[in-house]
Enzyme design. Structure first.
Site, PDB file in Angstrom:
ATOM      1  N   GLU A   1       0.878  -1.178   0.000  1.00  0.00           N
ATOM      2  CA  GLU A   1       0.000   0.000   0.000  1.00  0.00           C
ATOM      3  C   GLU A   1       0.911   1.222   0.000  1.00  0.00           C
ATOM      4  OE1 GLU A   1      -3.146  -0.229  -0.484  1.00  0.00           O
ATOM      5  OE2 GLU A   1      -3.153  -2.415  -0.285  1.00  0.00           O
TER       6      GLU A   1
ATOM      7  N   HIS B   1      -7.895  -3.651   0.023  1.00  0.00           N
ATOM      8  CA  HIS B   1      -6.920  -2.559  -0.067  1.00  0.00           C
ATOM      9  C   HIS B   1      -6.063  -2.450   1.195  1.00  0.00           C
ATOM     10  CE1 HIS B   1      -8.358  -1.146  -3.916  1.00  0.00           C
ATOM     11  NE2 HIS B   1      -9.595  -1.180  -3.451  1.00  0.00           N
TER      12      HIS B   1
ATOM     13  N   ASP C   1      -4.759  -8.607   0.837  1.00  0.00           N
ATOM     14  CA  ASP C   1      -4.609  -8.622  -0.629  1.00  0.00           C
ATOM     15  C   ASP C   1      -3.548  -9.630  -1.056  1.00  0.00           C
ATOM     16  OD1 ASP C   1      -6.479  -6.638  -0.560  1.00  0.00           O
ATOM     17  OD2 ASP C   1      -5.279  -5.133  -1.603  1.00  0.00           O
TER      18      ASP C   1
END
Length: 549
Positions: free
Chosen positions: A87, A223, A228
């Site tokens: 991220e 997210h 993920d």
């Protein structure tokens, strides 16, 4: 640092081109553009930093060689994969930074250890990123710095094959951070599950959420890095099963399946080996020696190699690259001559992959026919126009309007458009608006061609042989000839002027294409181009006066 990276890239290309290790002195001359012979010791010192800091290269005695990649021959059941996700604070590596790293190790086609850490990017999160990920600035302030998080992840991944969904994005950030840490890129083999899914599933959606739904993964993408990564790992195992059904047995087979089309074309990069750093034209040929594509380049070597690196080629060019078996190049002295030769070859060969395929036989011209205006294929002053549809709209706009040149009609037509709008005749106004727009385009092109046809110049450009020059004589609406240039007092200069004086004016569409190309160079001339206006030449004036007498 960028110079060192560029030198390393050129070294890799050189070793690949020679298909084996390259002596240090030869590599230094080729990469650093050294004219004289270089002692081996000096060559090693000049190249040592680039070789030492690039994971793709190694020293083999006094030879520059490529590192081996034994992991790619491992059977899929024996390979270790580390599936990871980042991220980030934005979309641009280098300026934006990771704020969370999650990973899952897959060994023996089984999910094993997990890795997860937040990372302090040293800047506040944008509201959009905070809303998307659910992360908060106060969480990240207590997290380890990005450098520490990346070190821990690299220690966790070790020599494993890296896997990511849209790997180019994640690897760009990871490479940027490892460059900050050690000055080196990540050397691991990488598999992209996006490319793998597209290859194995065809036109089915390949985004992470759609794949997680299709394969009913236990982890749900949200997210955040670890969920993920877990979802991607489960998807990877499903895709590996499908790949094995297609005959994939090793990591190399999986990488090949996951590769995008341009990356698969990368295997053909050896077809560009040996191309010179000179201007010229190039032809892509298939197995039957048919020409698929023609192009020009200021630097043949750089242009040809770009086709085997980029992933953003036009579909027609991609198809040509897929069928490519041989690349032919022809060296010319300048890009100006290359542009003219490219046009000639396109007209002659009609290669299927050229979007800007020169088709003078399809050009149209506006003609008066009594009180009406029509489109004609016969060359005339009012053209050429490359779009028949736009030319027909322009012809309709001129119907019933008095004009000497098409531009004269525009004020009257615009006044009529305003009247139609005031009378609320909006459909008629819309039709007239489209016709006026087409007429404006046509009038601009006609005025441009009028100026180009009146041009009388000699373009002096470099010749193929070093130190020589060539003169491109332009006049009477065409390229009259290309001759050696030795100054404005030599016989070749006199012969060029005589040829221009003897030439009859032309409205041929092929000549118009040549003029358009030359105009682009005259408008923004490269440093090696000199423009001599023949109207300023004493010799030209004497030829012109003798011609008129």
């Amino acid at each position: 640092m960028q110079l060192r990276l560029d030198a390393a890239d050129r070294l890799v290309e050189l070793v690949e081109e020679r298909r084996g290790p390259v002596p240090a002195d030869e590599a230094a001359r080729a990469v650093l553009k050294l004219g004289a012979a270089v002692p081996v010791g000096l060559a090693r010192s000049l190249l040592d930093e680039a070789v030492r800091d690039d994971a793709r290269l190694r020293w083999a005695g006094n030879l520059v060689a490529l590192q081996g990649a034994p992991v790619e021959v491992l059977p899929l059941e024996s390979a270790t994969f580390v599936v990871f996700d980042l991220e980030t604070t934005g979309l641009r590596p280098g300026t934006c930074r990771p704020c969370e790293v999650g990973a899952v190790r897959v060994r023996g086609l089984e999910l094993e250890e997990r890795f997860q850490t937040l990372a302090n990017p040293g800047a506040r999160l944008a509201p959009a990123v905070a809303a998307l990920t659910g992360l908060r600035d106060e969480q990240l302030r207590r997290a380890p710095p990005v450098a520490a998080a990346v070190r821990r992840f690299l220690a966790f991944s070790g020599d494993a094959v890296l896997v990511a969904h849209n790997a180019r994005f994640d690897m760009a950030f990871l490479d940027a951070e490892t460059m900050r840490l050690s000055g080196r890129r990540v050397a691991a083999t990488v598999v992209d599950t996006v490319g793998l899914a597209r290859r194995l599933l065809g036109r089915q959606p390949a985004n992470l959420a759609a794949l997680a739904y299709r394969f009913a993964t236990d982890a749900r993408p949200c997210h955040r890095a670890l969920p993920d990564a877990e979802a991607t790992a489960e998807i990877l195992l499903c895709l590996i099963g499908m790949a094995q059904e297609r005959g994939a047995r090793t990591v190399g087979d999986l990488v090949e399946l996951a590769a995008t089309r341009p990356r698969r074309v990368h295997r053909k990069r050896s077809l560009a080996f040996g191309a010179p750093q000179r201007p010229g034209v190039y032809l892509f040929r298939d197995a039957h020696d048919q020409v698929l594509y023609v192009g020009r380049a200021r630097d043949l070597r750089a242009r040809l190699r770009s086709y085997f690196r980029s992933d953003r080629q036009r579909p027609a060019v991609e198809a040509a690259l897929g069928a490519l078996e041989h690349v032919e190049w022809r060296i010319l002295g300048s890009e100006v001559e290359a542009a003219l030769e490219e046009l000639r070859l396109i007209r002659e060969l009609r290669p299927p992959a050229n979007a800007r395929s020169a088709r003078p036989d399809r050009y149209v011209y506006l003609k008066r026919r009594g009180d009406s205006v029509v489109c004609s294929a016969t060359p005339g002053e009012l053209g050429p126009l490359t779009s028949r549809r736009r030319a027909q709209l322009a012809a309709r706009a001129l119907q019933g309007v008095e004009w000497e040149t098409p531009g004269d009609a525009l004020p009257k037509l615009q006044a009529k458009l305003r009247r139609l709008a005031l009378d609320l005749r909006f459909e008629d106004a819309a039709r007239l608006r489209d016709r006026i727009a087409a007429l404006e385009d046509a009038a601009r092109e006609m005025e441009r061609m009028r100026r180009l046809r009146g041009m009388a110049v000699c373009l002096v450009v470099p010749g193929v042989e070093e130190g020589t020059r060539r003169g491109i004589f332009v006049g009477k609406g065409q390229v009259v000839g290309i001759r050696p240039f030795h100054g404005t007092a030599g016989l070749e200069w006199q012969a060029g002027l005589a040829a221009v004086a003897r030439m009859e004016p032309t409205l041929a569409p092929e000549a118009a294409d040549d003029l358009r190309v030359l105009a682009s160079f005259i408008r923004r001339p490269p440093p090696e181009l000199t423009v001599i206006r023949l109207a300023d030449s004493t010799a030209w004036k004497s030829y012109a006066s003798a011609r008129s007498a």
